[in-house]
Design a protein around this motif. Structure first.
Motif, PDB file in Angstrom:
ATOM      1  N   ILE A  22       0.838  -1.193   0.000  1.00  0.00           N
ATOM      2  CA  ILE A  22       0.000   0.000   0.000  1.00  0.00           C
ATOM      3  C   ILE A  22       0.878   1.251   0.000  1.00  0.00           C
ATOM      4  CG2 ILE A  22      -1.841   1.257   1.191  1.00  0.00           C
ATOM      5  CD1 ILE A  22      -2.710  -1.495   0.250  1.00  0.00           C
ATOM      6  N   ALA A  23       0.638   2.130  -0.963  1.00  0.00           N
ATOM      7  CA  ALA A  23       1.302   3.435  -0.980  1.00  0.00           C
ATOM      8  C   ALA A  23       0.407   4.436  -0.257  1.00  0.00           C
ATOM      9  CB  ALA A  23       1.559   3.877  -2.419  1.00  0.00           C
ATOM     10  N   ARG A  24       0.881   4.982   0.854  1.00  0.00           N
ATOM     11  CA  ARG A  24       0.045   5.859   1.669  1.00  0.00           C
ATOM     12  C   ARG A  24       0.329   7.342   1.429  1.00  0.00           C
ATOM     13  NH1 ARG A  24      -2.759   2.630   4.819  1.00  0.00           N
ATOM     14  NH2 ARG A  24      -1.903   0.619   5.470  1.00  0.00           N
ATOM     15  N   SER A  25       1.506   7.657   0.904  1.00  0.00           N
ATOM     16  CA  SER A  25       1.807   9.063   0.615  1.00  0.00           C
ATOM     17  C   SER A  25       2.934   9.147  -0.409  1.00  0.00           C
ATOM     18  CB  SER A  25       2.204   9.808   1.898  1.00  0.00           C
ATOM     19  OG  SER A  25       3.425   9.306   2.404  1.00  0.00           O
ATOM     20  N   VAL A  26       3.085  10.316  -1.000  1.00  0.00           N
ATOM     21  CA  VAL A  26       4.163  10.561  -1.956  1.00  0.00           C
ATOM     22  C   VAL A  26       4.700  11.970  -1.712  1.00  0.00           C
ATOM     23  CG1 VAL A  26       2.548  11.399  -3.734  1.00  0.00           C
ATOM     24  CG2 VAL A  26       4.811  10.560  -4.393  1.00  0.00           C
ATOM     25  N   VAL A  28       6.637  15.169  -3.264  1.00  0.00           N
ATOM     26  CA  VAL A  28       7.015  15.829  -4.510  1.00  0.00           C
ATOM     27  C   VAL A  28       7.447  17.254  -4.190  1.00  0.00           C
ATOM     28  CG1 VAL A  28       6.254  16.568  -6.797  1.00  0.00           C
ATOM     29  CG2 VAL A  28       5.367  14.440  -5.820  1.00  0.00           C
ATOM     30  N   GLY A  29       8.643  17.618  -4.649  1.00  0.00           N
ATOM     31  CA  GLY A  29       9.118  18.982  -4.405  1.00  0.00           C
ATOM     32  C   GLY A  29       9.205  19.331  -2.944  1.00  0.00           C
ATOM     33  N   GLY A  30       9.522  18.365  -2.111  1.00  0.00           N
ATOM     34  CA  GLY A  30       9.658  18.604  -0.688  1.00  0.00           C
ATOM     35  C   GLY A  30       8.355  18.607   0.076  1.00  0.00           C
ATOM     36  N   GLN A  31       7.220  18.427  -0.613  1.00  0.00           N
ATOM     37  CA  GLN A  31       5.918  18.411   0.067  1.00  0.00           C
ATOM     38  C   GLN A  31       5.307  17.018  -0.016  1.00  0.00           C
ATOM     39  OE1 GLN A  31       3.224  21.452  -1.207  1.00  0.00           O
ATOM     40  NE2 GLN A  31       1.521  20.714   0.054  1.00  0.00           N
ATOM     41  N   GLU A  32       4.795  16.548   1.100  1.00  0.00           N
ATOM     42  CA  GLU A  32       4.210  15.211   1.162  1.00  0.00           C
ATOM     43  C   GLU A  32       2.699  15.273   0.952  1.00  0.00           C
ATOM     44  OE1 GLU A  32       3.953  11.493   4.311  1.00  0.00           O
ATOM     45  OE2 GLU A  32       5.736  12.784   4.292  1.00  0.00           O
ATOM     46  N   TYR A  33       2.204  14.343   0.098  1.00  0.00           N
ATOM     47  CA  TYR A  33       0.781  14.294  -0.210  1.00  0.00           C
ATOM     48  C   TYR A  33       0.235  12.920   0.186  1.00  0.00           C
ATOM     49  CZ  TYR A  33       1.916  18.299  -3.175  1.00  0.00           C
ATOM     50  OH  TYR A  33       2.362  19.510  -3.643  1.00  0.00           O
ATOM     51  N   ALA A  34      -0.836  12.902   0.949  1.00  0.00           N
ATOM     52  CA  ALA A  34      -1.484  11.647   1.328  1.00  0.00           C
ATOM     53  C   ALA A  34      -2.245  11.086   0.136  1.00  0.00           C
ATOM     54  CB  ALA A  34      -2.431  11.877   2.500  1.00  0.00           C
ATOM     55  N   LEU A  35      -2.283   9.785   0.044  1.00  0.00           N
ATOM     56  CA  LEU A  35      -2.993   9.101  -1.052  1.00  0.00           C
ATOM     57  C   LEU A  35      -4.258   8.443  -0.517  1.00  0.00           C
ATOM     58  CD1 LEU A  35       0.056   7.440  -2.845  1.00  0.00           C
ATOM     59  CD2 LEU A  35      -1.098   9.576  -3.445  1.00  0.00           C
ATOM     60  N   ALA A  36      -5.389   8.802  -1.090  1.00  0.00           N
ATOM     61  CA  ALA A  36      -6.681   8.232  -0.683  1.00  0.00           C
ATOM     62  C   ALA A  36      -6.921   8.419   0.808  1.00  0.00           C
ATOM     63  CB  ALA A  36      -6.770   6.762  -1.065  1.00  0.00           C
ATOM     64  N   GLY A  37      -6.636   9.620   1.275  1.00  0.00           N
ATOM     65  CA  GLY A  37      -6.804   9.884   2.696  1.00  0.00           C
ATOM     66  C   GLY A  37      -5.816   9.078   3.514  1.00  0.00           C
ATOM     67  N   GLU A  39      -6.209   5.791   3.891  1.00  0.00           N
ATOM     68  CA  GLU A  39      -6.299   4.399   3.431  1.00  0.00           C
ATOM     69  C   GLU A  39      -5.120   3.996   2.554  1.00  0.00           C
ATOM     70  OE1 GLU A  39      -8.564   2.214   4.419  1.00  0.00           O
ATOM     71  OE2 GLU A  39      -9.386   3.771   5.735  1.00  0.00           O
ATOM     72  N   GLY A  40      -4.654   4.926   1.710  1.00  0.00           N
ATOM     73  CA  GLY A  40      -3.596   4.583   0.785  1.00  0.00           C
ATOM     74  C   GLY A  40      -4.127   3.877  -0.448  1.00  0.00           C
ATOM     75  N   ILE A  41      -3.240   3.623  -1.402  1.00  0.00           N
ATOM     76  CA  ILE A  41      -3.606   2.989  -2.667  1.00  0.00           C
ATOM     77  C   ILE A  41      -2.819   1.695  -2.830  1.00  0.00           C
ATOM     78  CG2 ILE A  41      -3.605   3.233  -5.174  1.00  0.00           C
ATOM     79  CD1 ILE A  41      -3.824   6.243  -4.775  1.00  0.00           C
ATOM     80  N   ARG A  42      -3.519   0.626  -3.170  1.00  0.00           N
ATOM     81  CA  ARG A  42      -2.851  -0.666  -3.398  1.00  0.00           C
ATOM     82  C   ARG A  42      -2.087  -0.606  -4.717  1.00  0.00           C
ATOM     83  NH1 ARG A  42      -6.625  -5.718  -4.151  1.00  0.00           N
ATOM     84  NH2 ARG A  42      -6.667  -4.978  -6.292  1.00  0.00           N
ATOM     85  N   ILE A  43      -0.794  -0.879  -4.681  1.00  0.00           N
ATOM     86  CA  ILE A  43       0.025  -0.793  -5.889  1.00  0.00           C
ATOM     87  C   ILE A  43       0.601  -2.138  -6.329  1.00  0.00           C
ATOM     88  CG2 ILE A  43       0.619   1.621  -5.485  1.00  0.00           C
ATOM     89  CD1 ILE A  43       3.342   0.659  -4.429  1.00  0.00           C
ATOM     90  N   ALA A  44       0.536  -3.150  -5.468  1.00  0.00           N
ATOM     91  CA  ALA A  44       1.094  -4.456  -5.843  1.00  0.00           C
ATOM     92  C   ALA A  44       0.602  -5.522  -4.878  1.00  0.00           C
ATOM     93  CB  ALA A  44       2.620  -4.425  -5.845  1.00  0.00           C
ATOM     94  N   ILE A  45       0.725  -6.774  -5.307  1.00  0.00           N
ATOM     95  CA  ILE A  45       0.418  -7.926  -4.469  1.00  0.00           C
ATOM     96  C   ILE A  45       1.695  -8.743  -4.306  1.00  0.00           C
ATOM     97  CG2 ILE A  45      -0.941 -10.038  -4.218  1.00  0.00           C
ATOM     98  CD1 ILE A  45      -3.064  -8.777  -5.983  1.00  0.00           C
ATOM     99  N   VAL A  46       2.060  -9.024  -3.083  1.00  0.00           N
ATOM    100  CA  VAL A  46       3.248  -9.822  -2.797  1.00  0.00           C
ATOM    101  C   VAL A  46       2.832 -11.280  -2.621  1.00  0.00           C
ATOM    102  CG1 VAL A  46       5.155 -10.221  -1.205  1.00  0.00           C
ATOM    103  CG2 VAL A  46       4.402  -7.882  -1.698  1.00  0.00           C
ATOM    104  N   LEU A  47       3.419 -12.161  -3.423  1.00  0.00           N
ATOM    105  CA  LEU A  47       3.142 -13.593  -3.331  1.00  0.00           C
ATOM    106  C   LEU A  47       4.198 -14.278  -2.465  1.00  0.00           C
ATOM    107  CD1 LEU A  47       2.372 -14.322  -7.106  1.00  0.00           C
ATOM    108  CD2 LEU A  47       0.742 -13.753  -5.289  1.00  0.00           C
TER     109      LEU A  47
END
Length: 253
Positions: A22-26, A28-37, A39-47
């Motif tokens: 889950i990616a919860r924030s990113v 950019v340019g020294g400023q942090e942005y929350a992703l989907a509040g 909750e974060g965004i699912r970016i991959a599944i680990v097997l």
């Protein structure tokens, strides 16, 4: 631009156990942005890392129709791919996958060995090592530095046209579709175990304890099913009972 590539560091894991990344924030340019509040965004599944258990089982060159590869971390039949050595990839296909087993079928008129390695004219004692060279469970191919030995290929038995490699063999019933498709063939139909029409059986007439549990005042320990339940050998519903439990030629005893 618009793309981030993550690399796994040496001796590290994506997760302690299989699951989502889950990616919860990113930032950019020294400023942090929350992703989907929050909750974060699912970016991959680990097997889970697949593990293959070494084996010394034997397969006849053409008479053995089914190979079972045991281990852990297998996913599903759509995603799993394996590379066998020395068997040509065109000679087999995967027909079933469980978390701890892969079922591999030898295709009709094919051989576990390439033609230049055939054992037809060799001594009966000769055997060829069968190995898994790589596996893909859905997250990309994993080649093994040292291929894993899963058995030996030996010479066909003269005059034999069927082997008993299916797990339901040696029960007195041919579950590969070779029994007559006739219910009157069975003298005790309601108690019959593992027939060739999908593994149909009842636990006692009218469901045994399951039926008795419905009778007022009966202290039976049934599961509340009035007329019993029909089960397939793979625990799959098969209302027409027309699917053989074993591959043809793998259960004749």
């Amino acid at each position: 631009k618009n793309k981030v590539v993550l690399y796994l560091k040496n001796n590290r894991k994506w997760r302690k156990e299989p699951g989502f990344i889950i990616a919860r924030s990113v930032k950019v340019g020294g400023q942090e942005y929350a992703l989907a509040g929050s909750e974060g965004i699912r970016i991959a599944i680990v097997l889970a890392d697949p593990v293959i258990t070494p084996s010394k089982e034997t397969l006849h060159e053409t008479q053995s129709k089914l190979l079972i590869i045991s281990g852990l971390g297998f996913t599903n039949v759509a995603d799993v791919k394996i590379t066998l050595r020395p068997t040509p990839s065109s000679a087999y296909k995967i027909i079933g996958v469980l978390e701890d087993a892969i079922r591999v079928q030898l295709l009709p008129d094919r051989d576990w060995l390439p033609s230049f390695m055939t054992l037809k004219d060799e001594d009966d004692s000769k055997k060829v090592l069968l190995q898994v060279a790589s596996i893909d469970t859905g997250a990309g191919e994993i080649p093994f530095d040292t291929p894993i030995a899963i058995g030996y290929i030996i010479k066909d038995r003269e005059g034999v046209i069927c082997d008993d490699s299916c797990e339901f063999a040696f029960d007195g019933v041919c579950d590969d579709g070779s029994e007559p498709n006739d219910e009157y063939y069975y003298q005790n139909y309601f108690n019959y175990m593992d027939d060739d029409m999908g593994g149909f059986y009842y636990e006692g007439e009218y469901g045994g304890d399951a039926y008795n549990d419905q009778i007022e005042g009966n202290d039976g320990e049934g599961d509340g099913v009035m007329y019993g339940v029909a089960y397939d050998d793979y625990y799959m519903e098969n209302e027409d009972y027309m699917v053989s439990a074993c591959v043809e030629g793998t259960d004749c005893t």
